[in-house]
Write a protein that holds these residues in place. Structure first.
Motif, short mmCIF file in Angstrom:
data_model
loop_
_atom_site.label_atom_id
_atom_site.label_comp_id
_atom_site.label_asym_id
_atom_site.label_seq_id
_atom_site.Cartn_x
_atom_site.Cartn_y
_atom_site.Cartn_z
N PRO A 138 0.86 -1.30 -0.09
CA PRO A 138 0.13 -0.09 -0.10
C PRO A 138 0.84 1.31 -0.05
O PRO A 138 0.46 2.37 -0.29
N LEU A 139 2.08 1.15 0.45
CA LEU A 139 2.93 2.49 0.43
C LEU A 139 3.34 3.05 -0.91
O LEU A 139 3.44 4.17 -1.15
N LEU A 140 3.28 2.13 -1.99
CA LEU A 140 3.41 2.57 -3.07
C LEU A 140 2.31 3.32 -3.87
O LEU A 140 2.55 4.32 -4.69
N ALA A 141 1.05 3.02 -3.14
CA ALA A 141 -0.10 4.03 -3.57
C ALA A 141 -0.33 5.15 -2.70
O ALA A 141 -1.27 5.99 -2.80
N GLY A 142 0.79 5.57 -1.65
CA GLY A 142 0.52 6.31 -0.67
C GLY A 142 1.12 8.00 -1.03
O GLY A 142 1.45 7.98 -2.41
N ARG A 143 1.56 8.66 -0.18
CA ARG A 143 2.06 9.76 -0.30
C ARG A 143 3.13 10.36 0.74
O ARG A 143 2.87 9.79 1.93
N ILE A 144 3.83 11.32 0.32
CA ILE A 144 4.74 11.81 1.26
C ILE A 144 3.95 13.00 2.17
O ILE A 144 3.28 13.78 1.23
N GLN A 145 4.31 13.25 3.56
CA GLN A 145 3.19 14.27 3.94
C GLN A 145 4.32 14.62 5.26
O GLN A 145 4.89 13.99 5.60
N GLU A 146 4.05 15.97 5.75
CA GLU A 146 4.73 16.48 6.94
C GLU A 146 4.09 15.86 8.09
O GLU A 146 2.98 15.64 8.37
N ARG A 147 4.98 15.29 9.10
CA ARG A 147 4.41 14.66 10.58
C ARG A 147 3.75 15.80 11.20
O ARG A 147 3.88 16.95 11.12
N ASN A 148 2.72 15.20 11.79
CA ASN A 148 1.72 16.09 13.04
C ASN A 148 2.81 16.79 13.98
O ASN A 148 2.47 17.82 14.20
N ASP A 149 3.59 16.15 14.19
CA ASP A 149 4.64 16.99 15.33
C ASP A 149 5.67 17.65 14.77
O ASP A 149 6.65 18.25 15.55
N ALA A 150 5.69 17.95 13.39
CA ALA A 150 6.60 18.72 12.76
C ALA A 150 7.98 18.29 12.70
O ALA A 150 9.18 19.16 12.83
N THR A 151 8.09 17.02 13.09
CA THR A 151 9.56 16.52 13.32
C THR A 151 10.26 16.07 12.07
O THR A 151 11.39 15.62 11.87
N GLY A 152 9.58 16.13 10.92
CA GLY A 152 9.95 15.75 9.57
C GLY A 152 8.95 15.22 8.84
O GLY A 152 7.94 15.60 8.64
N PHE A 153 9.09 14.37 8.06
CA PHE A 153 8.11 13.75 6.95
C PHE A 153 8.11 12.14 7.23
O PHE A 153 8.74 11.61 7.78
N GLU A 154 6.95 11.92 6.36
CA GLU A 154 6.62 10.35 6.54
C GLU A 154 5.95 9.96 5.31
O GLU A 154 4.97 10.78 4.52
N ILE A 155 5.91 8.51 4.78
CA ILE A 155 5.11 8.19 4.04
C ILE A 155 4.01 7.27 4.44
O ILE A 155 4.07 6.56 5.21
N VAL A 156 2.90 7.99 3.88
CA VAL A 156 1.40 7.21 4.61
C VAL A 156 0.84 6.58 3.47
O VAL A 156 0.53 6.99 2.40
N SER A 157 0.09 5.21 3.87
CA SER A 157 -0.52 4.37 2.82
C SER A 157 -1.75 5.00 2.81
O SER A 157 -2.74 4.17 3.26
N ASN A 158 -2.07 6.30 2.32
CA ASN A 158 -3.32 6.90 2.39
C ASN A 158 -4.29 6.67 1.14
O ASN A 158 -5.38 7.26 0.86
N ASP A 159 -3.95 5.97 0.27
CA ASP A 159 -4.70 5.26 -0.93
C ASP A 159 -4.87 6.20 -1.84
O ASP A 159 -5.94 6.05 -2.65
N PRO A 160 -4.08 7.37 -2.31
CA PRO A 160 -4.65 8.18 -3.45
C PRO A 160 -4.37 7.67 -4.69
O PRO A 160 -4.77 8.09 -5.45
N GLY A 161 -3.29 6.49 -4.83
CA GLY A 161 -3.16 5.77 -5.90
C GLY A 161 -1.80 5.94 -6.60
O GLY A 161 -1.13 7.10 -6.35
N ILE A 162 -1.53 5.10 -7.31
CA ILE A 162 -0.42 5.23 -8.48
C ILE A 162 -0.85 5.81 -9.46
O ILE A 162 -2.25 5.76 -9.98
N ARG A 163 -0.21 6.42 -10.40
CA ARG A 163 -0.24 6.88 -11.82
C ARG A 163 -0.33 5.88 -12.90
O ARG A 163 0.97 5.35 -13.00
N LEU A 164 -1.24 5.50 -13.74
CA LEU A 164 -1.10 4.78 -14.86
C LEU A 164 -1.51 5.63 -16.14
O LEU A 164 -2.45 6.08 -16.30
N LEU A 165 -0.50 5.22 -17.01
CA LEU A 165 -0.52 6.18 -18.42
C LEU A 165 -0.58 5.01 -19.42
O LEU A 165 0.05 4.11 -19.20
N GLU A 166 -1.63 5.33 -20.66
CA GLU A 166 -1.47 4.65 -21.49
C GLU A 166 -0.96 5.49 -22.75
O GLU A 166 -1.43 6.52 -23.08
#
Length: 370
Positions: free
Chosen positions: A94-122
């Motif tokens: 699921p992390l492949l379909a996730g995104r990077i976001q800033e941590r709530n405690d402002a200590t850095g970043f994290e990758i979250v499996s929040n399911d916005p998806g991968i991009r598929l092009l034809e």
């Protein structure tokens, strides 16, 4: 007649690919619980966060080429099967379909499996598969045509949560044949499991018709083959992979049995591999570089490192070829005819380390600055 044939061959040229459609593919079910992978930038301050994001730019490209499959309706349904099999495979990644976001405690970043998806092009290419492979082989030094078969936009340093971390491009060649181009953020690329992911994806693709009790004749996501497809303007899509050549890189697989794993070891290992890479590439990478260590599925550490002395704890170094993906089969009896793998869009010297404690090995990639 022969003279005319030779003139035609000499005038033969590459015709740029054109994007037909773009969509997003998410896991078939909501990811619960969500997976989180922290990105720790050692030594960075809040004012340097944008600079820190730039340290983790770059991607891993894989292009797999296949001949056409002589089955009724297979060509127009291929992308549909790819969508379904990807959506199912992402359940395990699921992390492949996730995104990077800033941590709530402002200590850095994290990758979250929040399911916005991968991009598929034809996409469509106006060359035949054999023409494309031959032209790319002949003109590789001057024109790297394979960048037309992958798509990548860098992580937005200011708004990383809007940037996909994984792209797939399906390209159909005239007169049959297709390629599957994969672009994955270096943060998610673990060379020790990339082949496992691709094989799982191919296995799922081949099993889809048997998942249901009744045979599935066509995919749920039905991409009908249009005789007059609407190509998307190049202004609509800003594909950075087509504007920069691949950088030079060397991969290693290292045995670490009975070795004490520590930050000091990672720095020493990076130095050893850089020296080996400099010999192979016949160039100097420099005394300072960024070191990215994927310590686990939950933590990635990033830091700036200067070469240091070496305590030889390294047991064995093998080559990039150990990470090959040349046996991935997306259709029975349709073997891969050619595979290309490379690192792209890295501006500075970089070493990535992927420990696999269970197998007593580490995967290491050394990337030379462009």
């Amino acid at each position: 007649m022969d003279h005319e044939h030779n003139v035609a061959s000499e005038n033969q040229c590459f015709k740029k690919t054109q994007i037909v459609s773009v969509t997003s593919v998410s896991p078939v079910k909501i990811t619960e619980p969500r997976q989180v992978c922290r990105i720790l930038f050692n030594g960075e301050t809040d004012n340097q966060k944008i600079h820190a994001i730039r340290k983790i730019q770059g991607c891993y490209h894989v292009v797999l080429y296949y001949e056409s499959v002589k089955e009724k309706h297979h060509d127009w349904s291929l992308t549909g099967w790819i969508v379904e099999s990807l959506a199912r495979t992402l359940l395990d990644h699921p992390l492949l379909a996730g995104r990077i976001q800033e941590r709530n405690d402002a200590t850095g970043f994290e990758i979250v499996s929040n399911d916005p998806g991968i991009r598929l092009l034809e996409a469509r290419c106006s060359n035949t598969l054999s023409e494309f492979l031959e032209l790319n082989k002949k003109e590789r030094d001057d024109h790297d045509h394979e960048t037309e078969l992958v798509f990548w936009n860098e992580i937005d340093a200011q708004f990383p949560r809007f940037s996909p971390l994984f792209y797939v491009q399906m390209t159909n060649f005239i007169s049959g044949g297709y390629s599957i181009g994969i672009s994955c953020s270096l943060l998610l690329t673990d060379l020790l499991v990339v082949k496992k992911f691709l094989n799982k994806w191919a296995q799922t693709y081949n099993m889809i018709p048997s998942i249901s009790n009744k045979e599935i004749d066509t995919p749920i996501f039905n991409y009908l083959d249009s005789k007059n497809p609407k190509f998307l303007s190049s202004e609509d899509l800003n594909n950075h992979s087509q504007h920069k050549n691949r950088v030079q890189s060397v991969g290693f697989k290292i045995t670490t049995k009975d070795v004490n794993l520590s930050k000091e070891l990672w720095r020493e290992l990076a130095t050893v591999c850089i020296e080996e890479a400099e010999k192979k590439l016949e160039m100097k990478i420099g005394s300072s570089f960024s070191l990215v260590v994927k310590e686990s599925l939950e933590v990635i550490e990033v830091e700036s490192v200067t070469k240091s002395g070496i305590e030889n704890q390294i047991v064995c170094i093998t080559s990039w070829d150990d990470f090959g993906v040349d046996e991935v089969v997306f259709h029975e009896e349709n073997k891969v005819v050619h595979v290309s793998c490379w690192i792209g869009l890295v501006a500075d010297g970089l070493v990535m380390i992927f420990p696999c404690i269970e197998e007593n090995v580490c995967g290491v990639i050394v990337v030379a600055p462009s």
